[in-house]
Design a protein around this motif. Sequence first.
Motif, PDB file in Angstrom:
ATOM      1  N   THR A 199       0.860  -1.182   0.000  1.00 22.22           N
ATOM      2  CA  THR A 199       0.000   0.000   0.000  1.00 22.22           C
ATOM      3  C   THR A 199       0.898   1.235   0.000  1.00 22.22           C
ATOM      4  O   THR A 199       1.980   1.220   0.582  1.00 22.22           O
ATOM      5  N   GLU A 228      -4.945   3.591   1.422  1.00 25.06           N
ATOM      6  CA  GLU A 228      -4.905   2.297   0.713  1.00 25.06           C
ATOM      7  C   GLU A 228      -4.913   1.134   1.699  1.00 25.06           C
ATOM      8  O   GLU A 228      -5.534   0.101   1.449  1.00 25.06           O
ATOM      9  N   LYS A 268      -8.444   0.748   2.914  1.00 21.76           N
ATOM     10  CA  LYS A 268      -9.315   0.189   1.885  1.00 21.76           C
ATOM     11  C   LYS A 268      -9.119  -1.329   1.776  1.00 21.76           C
ATOM     12  O   LYS A 268     -10.078  -2.096   1.704  1.00 21.76           O
TER      13      LYS A 268
END
Length: 151
Positions: free
Chosen positions: A8, A13, A16
């Motif tokens: 990430t 990120e 997520k």
Amino acid sequence: MAKYRINTANQAETEKFAEHFGGQLRGGEVIVLVGDVGAGKTTFMRGLARGAGSKDRVSSPTFTVSNIYSSPKINLYHYDFYRLDDFQIIKGELEEVISMPNNSVILEWAEEVESTLPEDHIKINIVTTSQDGRNFKIFIPEKFNYRKVEE
Ligand code: ADP
Ligand code: MG
């Protein structure tokens, strides 16, 4: 044992990806988060809880040892043993919490209680690769049927 790697590029990120993971929790999972201070263990937990449908605020349980977040289907037990000296006092509680099928248990700094955890646990190693870059290595026993993120 299935293994996945994911990088990430920033906190969003990570959250997520963790959310996707959290959407697959059904209760009964034990997840061990491994990584240095600031690697992103608690950040991962935040996304995980959101993905599991929890509206509770996720914070670091470094001083409280545990936090509990509720979601429509499961309870998320978040432990952080960083400051815990006496692991004997937590073992009984931990075994009981793990034994309940509606609980998903997520642990930071759990090396000292490894013997208390079921052999079939999920392990996530997080390594800091740059200021905002993180590498995740995920080890998932086959019984969990994890569906990988579409790439
Ligand atoms: P830990 O629980 O492992 O000590 P935290 O999740 O509390 O770590 O903190 C991670 C810190 O790193 C946060 O300040 C977060 O903003 C920052 N960060 C930077 N990049 C990332 C990333 N890619 N994933 C997760 N956190 C990141
Ligand atoms: Mg933490």
